[in-house]
Design a protein around this motif. Sequence first.
Motif, PDB file in Angstrom:
ATOM      1  N   PRO A  49     -11.124   3.420  -7.528  1.00 19.46           N
ATOM      2  CA  PRO A  49     -10.160   4.086  -6.647  1.00 19.46           C
ATOM      3  C   PRO A  49     -10.862   5.157  -5.810  1.00 19.46           C
ATOM      4  N   GLU A 105     -12.065   2.364  -1.598  1.00 17.24           N
ATOM      5  CA  GLU A 105     -11.500   1.233  -0.865  1.00 17.24           C
ATOM      6  C   GLU A 105     -12.040   1.182   0.574  1.00 17.24           C
ATOM      7  N   GLN A 147      -3.020   3.572  -1.130  1.00 20.71           N
ATOM      8  CA  GLN A 147      -3.157   3.275  -2.555  1.00 20.71           C
ATOM      9  C   GLN A 147      -1.793   3.166  -3.228  1.00 20.71           C
ATOM     10  N   ASP A 175      -0.862  -0.309  -4.868  1.00 16.80           N
ATOM     11  CA  ASP A 175      -0.676  -0.354  -6.323  1.00 16.80           C
ATOM     12  C   ASP A 175       0.712  -0.860  -6.697  1.00 16.80           C
TER      13      ASP A 175
END
Length: 602
Positions: A497, A500, A524, A528
């Motif tokens: 994380p 990206e 994110q 997610d």
Amino acid sequence: MNATAFDPKEFVASLPLQPGVYRMLDEAGQVLYVGKANQLKKRVGSYFQQSNLSPRIRLMVSHIARIEVTVTRSEAEALLLENNLIKSLKPRYNILFRDDKSYPYIVLTGSPSPRLTYYRGATDKRNQYFGPYPNAQAAKESINLLQKVFRLRTCEEGVFNNRTRPCLLHQIHRCSAPCVGLISAEDYATDVRNAGLLLQGKFDEVEKRLREAMEQAAEAMHYEHAAALRDQLQALHTVQQKQFVESGRDTDADIVAVVEAEGAICLNLAVVRGGRHLGDKPFFPQNVQGQDSAEVLEAFLAQHYLESNVPSLIITSAEISDETLEALLSEQAGHKVQIRHAVTGERRQWLEMAQGNALLALRQQAGLQAGQALRLEALRTALSLPDLKRIECFDISHTMGEATVASCVVYDDLAIRPQEYRRYNIGGITPGDDYAAMRQALQRRYQKLQAGEGKRPDLILIDGGAGQLGMAVEVMAEFGLSDIALIGVAKGVERKPGKEQLLRPGAEKPLQLTPDSPALHLIQQVRDEAHRFAISGHRARRGKARTTSSLEDIEGVGEKRRRNLLTHFGGLKGVQQASIEELARVEGISPLLAEKIYQHLH
């Protein structure tokens, strides 16, 4: 009938002085508003005769191209029809609440050794249901506290029927192990009865029963049993201290409070059952501009209760003028329902607590929205998309090509929108071909958009690398939607994380934002959520496929026998753990067939 041909005066003159429902539509045929009336002619006519309409209603009236009406036999029938239409059509000018499909209950099953469990869905007369609880956390906390006092089992039937020794819950004093006979059927039934009484709020009665049983056991010199009852009493008092607000009266009530602050509105529903305050749940209604608290309350009561269990008392923070609503709720519930605003004493305290929690939820929501606004603005800048509002994100999930599921999640108006999520069961492709799976998901999602249906996203996120992004570019070009921004979210070399890489069509190098970038945090968050939604759908599809195929492959096991097996053992795992003798005890399963099933599964 088009907008130029619509004559409000002529239309109103044709309406009857009867109860009914009216639907206001624009030129495109979209429903703007749904309302009910005791006298259709007077109610519809008021929109075109009154000069003191709010700006919001004046704007709505300016868009009316035609009006459709349905005459009903009574105002109560009109109220039912109105809310069914609001839920299905979601008109832009009606107050709308999120339609939660069900509320959680605590259940004591009707088996010989009843199970204590958490449940959502349709009720069964064979079981005892307590609730509804305002949220899952409140129900599960109550189950946890009850386990400490009465040690009732929570395991599935398949597990319970196949135990040969106590499980971990018995070791940590959360279950009395009726599965292996470590408690008598009589004593376990007593614990079940006392747990039911406590769930009904009858604490004093439970305490009295336990104390009397303890004294009788001591007089009979059954000291171990007396000590166990003493421990139950102590646990009961601990639970009472930890449990939610207690009332001195056995009351079932819902408290509905509306609070407005800085132009935003929150409605808070607090639940009291058996005199126990079980918790509350905030709602943030849509389309409430220009509406007062009473109108928001009436909309909630109708939308929430007409298809739900209704307590005998509903306490509101504003006075409700619609007497039809109270009468209809009483008829629906099968008992007298009272809606009260002017309350005193303990009920006033409940109302003030609900109002305080609504204000707290409103402030928390404002804080979350401020954070989301910061993230969204950062993403607009990073991607050079100044008008970015709506994001849709896709992900693919499977296990070595098995039970492939694609997910689409939606972020719009500064929030995740679960009611707009979609899953797509992927078929007709080579197992494990993620590119083909992505193509199919995008085609099924955006073919309606090509036809002018659905909402248009400003940005589409693809969870994957250059291959998945290239497939998305092809699909959007096929549908003439190449002007919608596309971003591939690749995990990067280290797959950590914050590392990206954002792939853009036609760009030579990926865009990599800093780990502390608010723009990356928003990506994110949405990515997610798409991943979680895809995995949960895949697991459900895979489990269903495996359960069905494992038993369907056995000759002589049809749909009825398969259902009997799964019901008896609580699922495929229970069937797999059963012996031949145990399988033969199931209705419709002969010893010969039981042996065949056992051999197939092993």
